[in-house]
Structures are given as C-alpha cells and as structure tokens.
Design an enzyme around this catalytic site. Structure first.
Site, PDB file in Angstrom:
ATOM      1  N   ARG A   1      24.054 -14.260   9.798  1.00 40.89           N
ATOM      2  CA  ARG A   1      23.828 -14.703   8.425  1.00 40.89           C
ATOM      3  C   ARG A   1      23.365 -13.582   7.516  1.00 40.89           C
ATOM      4  O   ARG A   1      23.293 -12.423   7.908  1.00 40.89           O
ATOM      5  CB  ARG A   1      22.799 -15.842   8.429  1.00 40.89           C
ATOM      6  CG  ARG A   1      23.300 -17.082   9.132  1.00 40.89           C
ATOM      7  CD  ARG A   1      22.300 -18.190   9.048  1.00 40.89           C
ATOM      8  NE  ARG A   1      21.728 -18.286   7.706  1.00 40.89           N
ATOM      9  CZ  ARG A   1      20.831 -19.164   7.329  1.00 40.89           C
ATOM     10  NH1 ARG A   1      20.400 -20.059   8.218  1.00 40.89           N
ATOM     11  NH2 ARG A   1      20.357 -19.179   6.124  1.00 40.89           N
TER      12      ARG A   1
ATOM     13  N   PRO B   1      27.812 -29.399  13.899  1.00 39.27           N
ATOM     14  CA  PRO B   1      27.690 -28.395  12.843  1.00 39.27           C
ATOM     15  C   PRO B   1      28.372 -27.071  13.170  1.00 39.27           C
ATOM     16  O   PRO B   1      28.585 -26.257  12.289  1.00 39.27           O
ATOM     17  CB  PRO B   1      26.177 -28.195  12.725  1.00 39.27           C
ATOM     18  CG  PRO B   1      25.621 -28.568  14.050  1.00 39.27           C
ATOM     19  CD  PRO B   1      26.549 -29.598  14.618  1.00 39.27           C
TER      20      PRO B   1
ATOM     21  N   TYR C   1      23.279 -21.376  18.066  1.00 35.56           N
ATOM     22  CA  TYR C   1      23.403 -22.729  18.590  1.00 35.56           C
ATOM     23  C   TYR C   1      23.316 -22.600  20.103  1.00 35.56           C
ATOM     24  O   TYR C   1      24.164 -21.949  20.716  1.00 35.56           O
ATOM     25  CB  TYR C   1      24.756 -23.344  18.226  1.00 35.56           C
ATOM     26  CG  TYR C   1      24.913 -23.652  16.749  1.00 35.56           C
ATOM     27  CD1 TYR C   1      24.348 -24.794  16.200  1.00 35.56           C
ATOM     28  CD2 TYR C   1      25.631 -22.805  15.917  1.00 35.56           C
ATOM     29  CE1 TYR C   1      24.495 -25.091  14.857  1.00 35.56           C
ATOM     30  CE2 TYR C   1      25.785 -23.092  14.560  1.00 35.56           C
ATOM     31  CZ  TYR C   1      25.210 -24.234  14.042  1.00 35.56           C
ATOM     32  OH  TYR C   1      25.363 -24.526  12.709  1.00 35.56           O
TER      33      TYR C   1
ATOM     34  N   ASP D   1      25.625 -23.851   6.469  1.00 38.45           N
ATOM     35  CA  ASP D   1      25.757 -22.685   5.623  1.00 38.45           C
ATOM     36  C   ASP D   1      27.074 -21.937   5.697  1.00 38.45           C
ATOM     37  O   ASP D   1      27.208 -20.895   5.077  1.00 38.45           O
ATOM     38  CB  ASP D   1      24.618 -21.721   5.896  1.00 38.45           C
ATOM     39  CG  ASP D   1      24.349 -21.591   7.369  1.00 38.45           C
ATOM     40  OD1 ASP D   1      25.212 -21.967   8.160  1.00 38.45           O
ATOM     41  OD2 ASP D   1      23.259 -21.117   7.705  1.00 38.45           O
TER      42      ASP D   1
END
Lengths: 665, 665
Positions: A282, A365, A290, A55
């Site tokens: 976010r 990621p 993470y 994202d």
C-alpha cells in the site's frame, strides 16, 4: 421532549460509504443544473471511515473516476501495483517464488490497478460532491432510518413521493461503532492522512438539529447503501442468498520488517501446511497481509472473534513465510473475517427504493472488489436516476439498473466462490494429491480472475439503454455494445494535442454520439459527413428534439468527431458547422494521426472501425457503448433515443449556420 | 506615534513573486529540519498577482517543480502547448500558414511546455511552503524595505548578521499598485480560479503589527526578488546594462471569436505591413495575444501609455489577422510594453545580499522566460544557502550562484535580443529585400530558441560544485557535468514498477550518488559493487563522515543504485547491505529492464553508461550532474565532497550489517 419535523426530498441516500458517496457525486451534477433538486445523504456513524478498510481501485473504477475529475488526485497518492508474485512450497516444504505475472493485464486499460486507503478516496469524492453541487449535497450524520413505507400505487406517478422514511438524529455516544468488543476511540482508528479539522467537520449534527429528533421525509427515491447489514435491504425483506465458508482469515495493515524479497509486490503465497497469505503493498510503506488462520468456523455457529488478536495473526504469518523472516515494525490496523459469498435476487423495489454495494452483495475482500463494485453500482444507477428526476428520460430506464448490476454481482460471487476456495485450499503435493489444490489451476484462475476483477470485461445484456439488436456491430468491431467504450489515443485537431479520447468523456449526464468520420479528405466520404451534419442541424434530429430551447446544443447529447486523416491534410473548418464544429469551440474534432511526441496511435484499428467509411457510436453517460450505426442510419439514432428520452416542452429546433464564415487556407 | 521593533532572521526574502516564492519554498525544507532557522518573505503589495502575468512553464521548470511535489497539480490545470504554427504573408500580402513545428522538441524532456496563470502557480507554491515549513514560513504583506546596511567586514563570520534592514508596515491604501493610471480594484483583476477566502488570507498585516510600524531586522542573508524596479538592486547600486528597442507591443488575454484555424496553437504571425502577433493558447479557453503596435518609442522618451487601449490593440490585431476574422468575446486583461534586454553584472554583494529574477535581468515576455528564469535563479541559490545556513556546507559555494546564473541570464538576453528583432521586423518581400527579415532565418532562430528556452540546454561552467575537470565524462557520456541529470525510465526493483528515475530525485537538499551498478549478475562486476558498498560503509566514506550521528544515513547524501540486469535475474538482497540496500527500504535499487506495460527503456544507453562496467554519478540537490567517476574512484568522491561539505561535530561513522540477514530464493 422529542422534536418532530417533516420534509420532502427527491433522493435520500442511506449510507455514506463508497456506494452512497458515488451516488451523491453522480447526482450532484443534476443538482448543479437544477438547484431545486433535493438530494440528501445520511449516515448512522458519527465518524468517517477507519484505517484498514477496502482499498484496491480497479481499472474500470479509475476510468470512471477520471471522468469524474478524481483519478489524477487519487493516483498521486495511491500505490501502483505492478507485479503479482506466486509462492508455493518447494520439495522441502518451504515457500519459494514460482512465478511473476503482471497485476494488470497489459492492454486492458490505460490505468493500472492501484491501492489507496478508502478514507482518502472518500475524501476526494466528498470534495468533489461539494464542488459540483456547490455544497448543496452534503453528508448528514449521525442519523439512522427507523421506518420506511412505500406506497406502490404511486410508483409510476412522476410527481409523487411514494416513499416515507422516518429518520432519527443520534447522539455521538450511540453512533460510535463497536469493534471487536471495544468501543473504537475517535482518533485511534482515524485516517492519518486527514487533518483533525477535516475530520471534525464531518461529525456534527446538521445545524438546528438535535440528538433524538425524529424527521419524517417524503422521498421520491431512496438508495440503500448501508452495507452488509443493510437496514434498507432488511426492511424491504430481500434475502441475501449464498453461503459462508469455514475458512477464517486475519488481516494486518502494517509496516513489515521482513527479508521476503517480494514484500512490495502483490503476492499469493500458498504454504505447505500453514495456510495462505495474500500481500497487497500500500501507500506510505504500509503493506496489507491477508493471513489464513488455522481455526475453522463451525457451521451455523458464531465465531468467537476475541480469539483473533494481532499476535495470533502475526504468529501464523511467520509460519507461512518460512524460510523468510517476518515481523511487524508498526501495526496500523487489523481484523479477521470469514469468507462468504451472498447476493440478493432483487436490487430494487418498484424502482423507487434501490439497494447498492454491500447491501446487495458480499464477497471476500482479497480480490479488491467490494469498494469497486459498490461504486460502480451507483455510478450505473446515478445517471439513470438523474435523467429521470430532471424529466429528461423515461422511468423505464430505471429497470436497467437491476438488469445490469444483479447478473454482474452474481458473476462476481461465483468467481469469488471458486477463487477463494482455491486460495484457501492446501496446495497439492503432487498430481495424485486430489484433496490439494493444483497450483497450475490456481494460477490460471488468478490470471483469468484478474481480468474479471479489472471491471473492464463487463458486457451488459440487451436492454432499453443497451441496443445490441439495432446495432451494426461490424462497423465498430471493438466497440462492443454493452461493454465500456475503451479509450485510445487521439490528437485534438485544434492544436495537435495528443490525449486519451476517454478523457473527453466527462461524466456529466450527457449521452455522446461519436462520429467516426473516416477519411474526410475523400470527397465521397465528405458528402456522407455533410449529410450527417445536415441531419443533426435539421428540425427532426435527436439534438433538435431533445435539447431544450436556449440550452447549449451539446448539453443533452454531445456530438464528437474523430477523423482518420492527418491534421495537416484537413482543416477544422472543412467539417460541417455548426453541427460538428460548434462556433468558437475547439474540442469537438479529433484525429487519429501521429503527433510530435507520439507515433500514430492506430486508434481506428483499435476501435475496429473502417478508416475510410467510419461509423457512428452512441455512448451512455456512464461510458458504455450502447449503439453502433452507419453514417446514414440516422433513423437508428431517432429510434434509440425515442425509447429513452423525453422531449422538452420547448425544443431547440433546427440550427442554421448563422454568421459562421469559412476561410480556407 | 510610530511603533518601532527589532528582530533577527537568517534569511529575509524581499518580494513574493515567482523568484521569492521559490526561494522560500526551497529554504522551507531546511526550516522543516531545523525549526530554529528563521526565513521570512515580505512583499510590498497587499494583493497577490493579477490576471495576465507571465505564465509559460518550460520543461526544466516542470522537472524541478516535479521534484518539489508541484508539477502534477500544476499540469492538471495547465494548457499543454503542442504545436507552433508559423504564418507569413503570401504573394497577395495576406497571411497564410507556412509551417507547423513542435512547441517542445521531441526528446528533450519528459515534460512539454505548458501555460498556466501565474496566480495559480504561486498558489501551489504557497501551499507547498506552508506544508513543508509547517506554516513557519509565510508571506508577510504589505511591507516595504526602506533601508539596507551591509557590514562587509562581518561577511565571512558565520554567526554574524551583517545585513541590517529597515522595514515599514504599510496600510492597504498605499500598497495597492497602480495600473495604467487607474487604481486596481481588488477583485477586478484577481484570479478567477481562487476563492475569496484564499485570497483574503493573504492580505492581512501579520498579527500584532500595525500600519506604519518600523521594524529593524538583523539578517544573515537577504534575497532581493523585488522585480524589474528592484529596490534591493538599486540600493546595492547595481546597474542594469542593456537597451530598449523602439518596438511597442500590446498584450490581450481574451476568449477570442475568430475563424483563424490555429487559434488554439501557439503561433508566430508576421504580416506584410501591419506587424506581428504571437498567440499563446491558455487554460479555460483563454488565449494570449502579443500584438505588435505601429507606434514606435522615441529614444530616451517615456511612452505615453494612455494611448494604448484594448481597442487599439484589437484594431491592430484585426489588420494582422486578415483574411481571417478576429474579435474578442471576453477580455480578461491587457497591457502594453516595450521590449528591452538588460542584465546586471553582479548578482550578489559579499554573498550576503543576492538578487534574483527580474531584479537582475529583464527581457521580452514572448519567449515565456521571465517566470521560469526567476524561479530557476532561486532554485539554484536556495539549496546552497540552505546548506550553508544549516552548517553543512562551506560559504564558498555561494559564489557559484552568480557564477552560474549571471552568464545564463546574459545568454538569455542575447538570444532574446536577436529573437525579438527578428519577430518585430517586417518580413522580407524577396531575397533582394535586405531591410526585411528572412522568414527562413526567423524559423531557424525560433527552433533553436525553443531548445534554449526549454531550460534543458543549460551547461554550467566548472566551479566548486561542478567538477568537470575531476570527472571521467566518458563513463557517462550523456550525463554531462554541468547539465541537468536527465530523467529516463527505470523499473523499481522491489515490485517491478515502471517510473521515471527523475521522480526519485526529490528536491530536499540532499546530494545524490547514483551508482550505475552495471551487469551485477557478472561476478567480477559484483566484486566491484561489493567494494564500492564496503567503501560507503567504512569509517572514511563521505557518508560516514558527512552524516551526523543519529541521522538517517541517506539524509545528507542519498545513494541510489541502478543496475542493468533484468529484475528476475537478481534479487535486491544480492546487493551489498546496508550500504546500497538499507534495511527494510525498497526504493534504493532500480533496474534498466523491460516491465509488464513498457518495453526495455534502454536507459543505460540514453545516459551513455556502459551496461557492464557502470559508473558513479554525483547529482547536486538541484538535479545537475556534478561529478562522473568510476566505481573504484572513491577518492574522487572524497575530494569532491571535501571541497563543499563540512563534517558535523559528531559523525555517523562506519556502519555494520547488523542483523540484516540474507535468504536466497
């Protein structure tokens, strides 16, 4: 009874993730111009993306999305990342903040890195595909490819359909993916930002099709955007080269309950003994964590994924966060993964079948690169394929896709390889601790990596569409051939509107010739401008030769002028018309000057162009600088475009001033 | 057989133009919080707005639309007006440019004036009404009011429905308006920016209703937003006071073909003998031309409108534009009008029936005020009515609608009266030409008028919700009580995000207490902040008393802190919690400090607040400053809110720190 059918299409895109959707979006522009062009995109999943997928949107991706008309919508919903806080163990072994650095290096782009759920980004691209292609291009699902045959002998025949694909229409049951051993329930993992109706519209078999039907599709081109386990890649026999690490990471998308002071910043936290955490704040109060886990993967053995529950990840996060509290108010999604960096050597077979995105490169990621690189792969490929398909460009330009994107993917995984080892490593206790990772080295890698990750540092090597050798780079020092043409502010001459020049470079398949006209009030310079204008209007110019008769004169190569005078000192009508100032058009002439609400942007200086003499810069349809020339170097323009474009059967030819009359104020 | 029905509603809005839609939008917030609240909006037209209607959006309107979540969408489509060019006759009698001035005075707002077709603006408001009210509020059409009875004796009874309205559901045929003697065809004059489906959805009679049905509606409140010929106003017997001029103007919305160099600027053109033109460049290459015609209206006589064809307007424009060419490539719309300035003395009957927008004031369209003033009327009324209806505020606040908006409307028509005479007058040939208009006087009026027209200069007089007398204005010199609380940049403490503070002041019916906390790193100042926080958490604070038990503590009065320290010098957790820093909330504390991509905004200075001592500023739900106090003046807060709000039956009461634990870095 199995139903069989047969069809033809120009491009078949396999996979409707970010890479596939971007391919479809860029190609939609060509479908709009030529409704006979058939572009299809299929996906094996009956459902669209889940929560939790990649994202981050990097600067260069946002610049490109802006030119596709998508950035404003996305930015309205996204979370802007401002700061990165670095936390390391202090003398007591507990974490404390040691640094704050900007998430986006100041000055590298007019955009900052932001975060938004992949499902929303895909939704905006889907809407744009529908709008631009007039709903001619749409995702068909659930469909899987079962067979692919390439007739290499026909690869260079422009009328051939050398790729034969066999597709199977699936039932809902078999197309619903598994996640961690449990069949994902529709609804449970769906985006909470979309309505049920919007979602449902995606999941139906195309009208008239039934589960089990087999379709043979004769394709001119195929693009495999089918992810890390790419069927297209495997069918081509391309190997992913690279390795897995033994580090295992858990991921949580959660609304946290924590007194950690930087929970809304991006953070890189190294604990003394319990591993590392990266925080990515976010939208909608969500935060992605993470979390490094203590388990290690054994070489060559499959990891037992059932061991990694949210509870395990949260428990480890609590340890790393000490002395701060950490709990989860609401868990939106979780997963666990294993870092690996792998890339294929080839991105194309015969320039008829291409692979893009995760199908040809995978990495960790945490740098937020997956979705960005995937989209930028097909943003690169799309215009080349579109120009070839529409008969405007030579097939040779398709080679530049692999020439440009493979080395970038390689550089990316090299960077990621280094970075993820530094991040997963235990912090050094002191300078003598050679097994530990120096936090200074980590910070340096992070800062450097951030520039790399922004996507703005790309510099493609010399190739058919990137003409470094023929360029006079010194005339536009900061418009480096091979790098993206950076946006700086300008003032639209017609009304004095301050804007970013990059906003003018809409992604619509056109090349641009940017005339830095320099000090146009100087008669000697105006004579050079007039001469350049006369060339453009002449029979032999690239405009007259490559624009089809009857088409808008700016429809193939768009000529835009930026002068360095104040707009009060010169009129638009003083510039040669119609070449530089098409009749009744007001967005072709710009000024580098002050305006009511902004100081002088000094954009000539930022572009590295002489304010008196100017320069000519050619920009590719994807916004990369491809040639720098002098105003007199019109032969260079001829040479550059002759190498790429094909003259239409009926050319536009010379242009006269017509009834365009001048009145001087 | 006529069908009859009877119903009850809290608010009936008559007319779905900008004023009516804004009323519905603001009230939708209260409907969202209390689904039992019944807000209806009816319109007599079966079709939505045509092309060509009013379309300028002023700075203050955009600020308000931003707080309603609408500005970004509108700005994406709108045309930004940058420059005003003034053209006057030169010695040869032909026009020439004499000046360029900014269209929006630098510094007055974070927005610039823009232009967008009214239909698109209404579309965005309609979408927002549907979203916010969860489709509970929607426009019903075509319906006309036929009778209104007000029982004044029940005006002060909160449970009464003192207004009885009789409505009639119309057929499509009778509801389609006439334009210039020709029945407007559906489609011909519709917006070309909307799809057919979007439009069609608007035009149906409500489900279960049939043409001819008569409905008696018992209303608590009625808002007449039914335009210049307002039926509500006429039924109330309110007179429009003012006069018509004898000047007649034609209006063209066209894609021009002209070599006039400022055709994409706003322009005020005075010709020597042929009248004046105002140019308003619009979206999609359209330009609006206000063209003065040579005909004059005879006093007391109706003008024969059939005389004014597009050809007549274009012919006159050609004369005025000399020596420039002028023609029309595409005509989108045209009309002709007669300038008049009129206003009613009263805006309300018993504070039960209100009128707003063109229903109570009309003026010339050239200053782009009509739509703005109309929307701002009901933006003002909406929150007051919403708070009264939801039982949170005393009915007395409704009086402030007329107290605030009528004098503003009066000032507007006085300005317009002066301005339109200057603009319609013949330019003076020289200083001795006393019958002519001095172009210097005109320019001065234009510049001054532009500030007025921006909507940012409004300063409401002392009233129940505007507490000038009780304020210590010197503590926040530029947060003038009665004016809108101006936005300046701040940095969100939680992650260092640079933003406009105004973006935080969402229009959701809440008052705001803005704590300018000052130099919070100074222990003496922190003691004052702590004391202020302790007051907020105490039993007797306005928060504890006016927030209902169980509701979010910031749901009635939203407390936001802006300190003047660098965010690296203090932690969010250093501020008193939960009063100033609610648990797990990250958008309550802001800093006036530099950030990665922006210099120090010096916003304390811009607000006129002392950087050490700070201040407390109360902002109304519509963004106007209503009280300025010292941090110790909590009694002033009590007094201010006691005059306005009503304590709920069960109050929230005191708040304790609970398990909110501090960890210092």
């Amino acid at each position: 009874m199995t139903k069989y059918s047969e069809s033809y299409c120009d491009v078949l895109i396999v996979g409707a993730g970010p890479a596939g959707l971007m391919a479809a979006r860029v190609l939609s522009q060509y479908v709009r111009e030529d409704p006979d062009l058939k572009v299809r995109i299929i996906d094996k999943r009956s459902t669209k993306v889940y929560n939790g997928q990649a994202d981050g949107l990097q600067c260069r991706t946002l610049e490109s999305l802006k030119n596709l008309g998508l950035a404003d919508k996305i930015l309205e919903e996204a979370n802007d990342m401002s700061t990165i806080a670095l936390y390391n163990p202090d003398e007591t072994g507990k974490i404390r903040r040691t640094d704050r650095i900007p998430d986006t290096l100041p000055g590298i782009s007019r955009y900052h890195q932001v975060v938004l759920h992949q499902g929303r980004i895909e939704r905006h691209i889907l809407d744009s595909i529908a709008e631009v292609s007039d709903t001619r291009v749409k995702v068909e699902r659930p469909i899987i490819p079962e067979k692919m045959e390439i007739d290499s002998s026909k690869a260079e025949d422009p009328d051939a359909y050398p790729v034969t694909m066999t597709l199977r229409y699936m039932g809902e049951e078999e197309s619903t993916p598994l996640q961690f051993g449990h069949r994902t329930e529709n609804g449970l993992f769906r985006s909470n930002l979309q309505t049920q109706e919007e979602e449902d519209a995606q999941y139906r078999l195309p009208e008239g099709k039934e589960a089990g039907e087999i379709e043979t599709v004769h394709c001119k081109y195929v693009i495999g955007c089918d992810g890390g386990h790419s069927w297209v890649r495997r069918t081509l026999g391309f190997e992913m080269i690279g390795e897995q690490t033994d580090y295992i990471w858990g991921v949580l998308d959660a609304v946290p309950a924590s007194n950690f002071p930087d929970i809304r910043s991006r953070c890189a936290i190294h604990s003394a003994e319990s591993g590392s955490i990266m925080i990515i704040p976010r939208e909608n109060n969500l935060v992605r964590f993470y979390v490094q886990l203590q388990d290690r993967a054994e070489k060559g053995q499959r990891v037992d994924r059932t061991k990694f529950t949210p509870e395990v990840v949260i428990a480890n996060a609590k340890k790393i966060f000490e002395p701060y509290t950490f709990d989860v108010q609401q868990l939106d999604w979780f997963t666990a993964y294993h870092i690996g960096q792998r890339v294929t050597e080839k991105f194309s077979k015969d320039e008829r079948v291409f692979i893009a995105g995760d199908a040809c490169h995978t990495h960790s990621p945490k740098a937020g690169q997956g979705m960005n690189t995937s989209m930028m792969d097909t943003y690169n490929l799309g215009w080349k394929l579109g120009l070839v398909l529409s008969g405007r460009a030579k097939r040779d330009i398709l080679k530049t896709y692999e020439q440009e994107r493979q080395p970038f993917a390689q550089a990316l995984i090299d960077f990621d390889h280094q970075f993820s080892r530094l991040f997963s490593g235990r912090p050094a206790k002191d300078v003598a601790d050679e097994m530990g990772v120096s936090m200074d080295v980590f910070k340096e890698a992070f800062v450097k990596g951030n520039e790399f990750a922004s996507g703005t540092a790309i510099n493609y090597d010399e190739n058919l569409v990137t003409d470094k050798k023929g360029s006079k780079q010194e005339l536009a020092k900061n418009c480096v051939v091979g790098t993206r043409f950076k946006s700086h502010p300008v003032v639209r001459h017609s009304e004095g509107y301050w804007m970013h020049f990059g906003d003018r470079l809409v992604t619509d398949g056109r090349f641009r010739i940017i005339l830095f006209a320099g000090k146009a009030t100087d008669p000697a310079q105006m004579a050079r401008i007039q001469k350049f204008g006369a060339y453009l209007d002449s029979e032999g110019s690239v405009i007259s030769r490559f624009t089809p008769k009857g088409a808008d004169r700016n429809s193939r190569i768009d000529v835009i002028t930026i002068h360095s005078c104040h707009r009060d000192d010169i009129e638009m009508h003083d510039f040669p018309a119609p070449s530089l100032h098409p009749k009744w058009q007001y967005d072709f002439i710009y000024a580098d000057c002050d305006s009511w609400h902004h100081p002088h942007p000094k954009s000539y200086q930022a572009w590295g162009v002489d304010e008196t003499k100017g320069a000519v810069v050619v920009v590719r349809p994807d916004g990369y600088t491809s040639l720098v020339a002098d105003l007199e170097d019109t032969a260079e323009l001829d040479r550059y475009f002759d190498g790429i474009l094909i003259e239409p059967k009926e050319k536009a030819g010379a242009q006269t001033e017509g009834d365009w009359t001048k009145v001087f104020v």
